[in-house]
Motif scaffolding. Structure first.
Motif, mmCIF file in Angstrom:
data_model
loop_
_atom_site.group_PDB
_atom_site.id
_atom_site.type_symbol
_atom_site.label_atom_id
_atom_site.label_comp_id
_atom_site.label_asym_id
_atom_site.label_seq_id
_atom_site.Cartn_x
_atom_site.Cartn_y
_atom_site.Cartn_z
ATOM 1 N N MET A 8 19.244 47.182 -10.904
ATOM 2 C CA MET A 8 19.553 47.597 -12.284
ATOM 3 C C MET A 8 20.724 48.586 -12.288
ATOM 4 S SD MET A 8 18.753 46.764 -15.247
ATOM 5 C CE MET A 8 17.148 45.965 -15.133
ATOM 6 N N CYS A 11 23.687 46.625 -12.319
ATOM 7 C CA CYS A 11 23.950 46.061 -13.664
ATOM 8 C C CYS A 11 24.663 47.099 -14.538
ATOM 9 C CB CYS A 11 22.640 45.682 -14.365
ATOM 10 S SG CYS A 11 21.831 44.236 -13.685
ATOM 11 N N ILE A 12 24.183 48.350 -14.464
ATOM 12 C CA ILE A 12 24.788 49.416 -15.278
ATOM 13 C C ILE A 12 26.246 49.627 -14.854
ATOM 14 C CG2 ILE A 12 24.702 51.916 -15.777
ATOM 15 C CD1 ILE A 12 21.607 51.700 -15.465
ATOM 16 N N VAL A 28 26.916 45.316 -21.299
ATOM 17 C CA VAL A 28 25.740 44.742 -20.631
ATOM 18 C C VAL A 28 26.160 44.157 -19.288
ATOM 19 C CG1 VAL A 28 23.831 43.083 -20.825
ATOM 20 C CG2 VAL A 28 24.743 44.153 -22.897
ATOM 21 N N SER A 74 20.702 44.575 -18.007
ATOM 22 C CA SER A 74 20.511 45.966 -18.456
ATOM 23 C C SER A 74 20.019 46.067 -19.900
ATOM 24 C CB SER A 74 21.813 46.761 -18.273
ATOM 25 O OG SER A 74 22.875 46.094 -18.926
ATOM 26 N N LEU A 75 20.179 44.999 -20.702
ATOM 27 C CA LEU A 75 19.714 45.008 -22.100
ATOM 28 C C LEU A 75 18.904 43.733 -22.334
ATOM 29 C CD1 LEU A 75 20.232 46.624 -24.887
ATOM 30 C CD2 LEU A 75 21.869 44.808 -25.388
ATOM 31 N N GLY A 102 16.419 46.155 -18.410
ATOM 32 C CA GLY A 102 16.554 47.615 -18.439
ATOM 33 C C GLY A 102 15.892 48.212 -19.666
ATOM 34 N N CYS A 103 16.337 47.800 -20.848
ATOM 35 C CA CYS A 103 15.763 48.379 -22.070
ATOM 36 C C CYS A 103 15.796 47.352 -23.198
ATOM 37 C CB CYS A 103 16.524 49.644 -22.480
ATOM 38 S SG CYS A 103 18.249 49.345 -22.890
ATOM 39 N N GLU A 131 15.245 52.637 -17.678
ATOM 40 C CA GLU A 131 15.334 52.478 -19.136
ATOM 41 C C GLU A 131 16.238 53.525 -19.800
ATOM 42 O OE1 GLU A 131 11.520 52.839 -21.019
ATOM 43 O OE2 GLU A 131 12.146 51.462 -22.615
ATOM 44 N N ARG A 133 18.627 55.368 -18.590
ATOM 45 C CA ARG A 133 20.063 55.198 -18.276
ATOM 46 C C ARG A 133 20.651 53.985 -18.987
ATOM 47 N NH1 ARG A 133 21.040 54.889 -12.267
ATOM 48 N NH2 ARG A 133 23.113 54.375 -13.038
ATOM 49 N N CYS A 134 19.833 52.920 -19.116
ATOM 50 C CA CYS A 134 20.330 51.723 -19.818
ATOM 51 C C CYS A 134 20.550 52.046 -21.297
ATOM 52 C CB CYS A 134 19.354 50.567 -19.650
ATOM 53 S SG CYS A 134 19.368 49.899 -17.972
ATOM 54 N N GLU A 135 19.681 52.875 -21.873
ATOM 55 C CA GLU A 135 19.867 53.253 -23.285
ATOM 56 C C GLU A 135 21.085 54.160 -23.434
ATOM 57 O OE1 GLU A 135 15.188 52.948 -24.633
ATOM 58 O OE2 GLU A 135 16.196 54.872 -24.808
#
Ligand code: AOF
Ligand code: ZN
Length: 341
Positions: A8, A11-12, A28, A74-75, A102-103, A131, A133-135
């Protein structure tokens, strides 16, 4: 970090490659992983372009069966027809081993519906890896989807002894931050859709408010001038488009537009900008304008660049009563970031 978090995190990282080009869409990133090897990567590259999942899927080598893969994204995959078809349909067609998300997507058109569609199709779904960090990656997008108001970043520079501007009579240079941080400031301009200042800043500093020392597009320029005291011959009006919010007139000119807000207040201005599709705003001053955002409590983040030199006098910078969320030294400056809450 456990294995899911490591993927993840990647991904970020790749999502951010889209930072100058996807707004107002979110950034994303997506991976296909098989037997603990990353088979393919994709990210949302451009507003209106294909989504991260599609880009990752399209780069899977032909000898790999995507069914055997775990998909990391990530989303939450989208579940409706926007400019592109739903990513949940693509994943349902592939039927991968697992989908790790992720979120949640806060867009009311998705908001759990993407996850439900995958689960209803019998796909093993995991939600909430890294979550926060993805937000955070898409903080502008989250603000807009939840509150129908743009994300507001306040930015100013101050001396070590807290002066933000010279006294109006002063002829001395008003530059505070280290010039080597100009690229950072210009990147801030590029990742926001609009840049906002007051008429005093335009009349006194004659700024261009464009992006010169970073990649990315120029933001829309916004000037607050309740009594239309702004001098429309200043150089920022010679390029691009500028909106001038004021108390009295609505009128369209070649390079700028007057927009009446009555009663004149920050909330009305932000709502109007939101209606015009502006989802993130960088407020660059001056003191009165920044103070009016602080007083109305309609801001999200403040970035304060503090130099290590002092002035004998000047105008005192606003005082924030929030605690800093991050602090870093950049050349001769300290850059501190505050969140409203
Ligand atoms: C994903 N993957 O890479 C992105 C998503 O108009 P469209 O088709 O581009 O859809 C935009 C919406 O899709 C956006 O508001 C957000 O809800 C979602 N973004 N979803 O599955 C992606 N960028
Ligand atoms: Zn999608």
């Amino acid at each position: 970090m456990n294995t899911d978090e490591i993927y993840m995190d990647r991904c970020i990282e790749i999502a951010q490659k889209g930072k100058f080009h996807v707004a107002p869409n979110p950034m994303v990133g997506c991976l296909f992983v098989s037997n603990d090897v990353i088979i393919s990567e994709g990210y949302h590259q451009k507003y209106g372009g294909s989504h991260a999942e599609v880009n990752a899927y399209q780069s899977i080598p032909s000898d790999i069966d995507p069914k055997t893969c775990d998909v990391y994204v990530s989303l939450e995959p989208c579940s409706y027809h926007g400019k592109t078809p739903p990513c949940s349909d693509l994943l349902i067609k592939i039927k991968p081993n697992r989908v790790v998300i992720g979120c949640l997507d806060p867009n009311p058109k998705v908001s759990g519906a993407g996850i439900k569609a995958l689960e209803d199709a019998g796909i093993h779904v995991i939600v909430g890896v890294l979550e926060e960090r993805c937000e955070q990656l898409n903080k502008y997008f989250f603000k807009v989807q939840k509150f129908n108001l743009p994300f507001v970043t306040l930015k100013w520079a101050q001396t070590k002894n807290k002066f933000m501007a010279r006294k109006s009579s002063s002829k001395e240079s008003s530059k505070i931050s280290d010039s080597r941080n100009d690229s950072y400031v210009h990147e801030l301009r590029a990742i926001h859709q609009a840049i906002l200042v007051g008429s005093n800043t335009v009349n006194t500093d004659d700024p261009l408010l464009n992006v010169r020392y970073s990649e990315g597009n120029d933001p829309l320029k916004v000037v607050l001038s309740p009594n239309l005291s702004v001098d429309c011959k200043k150089q920022l009006f010679s390029v691009g488009r500028t909106l001038i919010y004021n108390k009295t007139s609505n009128e369209l000119f070649d390079n700028y537009q007057l927009i009446k807000i009555d009663p004149f207040n920050i909330e009305g201005i932000l709502s109007d900008l939101f209606e015009r599709g502006i989802h993130s705003i960088l407020v660059e001053g001056g003191i009165q304008v920044i103070q009016s955002f602080l007083d109305s409590d309609l801001w999200d983040e403040a970035i304060v660049i503090e130099s290590n030199n002092s002035w004998d006098d000047g105008q005192i910078a606003p005082l924030l009563n929030s605690s800093p969320v991050s602090l870093k030294q950049a050349y001769n400056d300290n850059i501190t970031i505050y969140n409203k809450k």
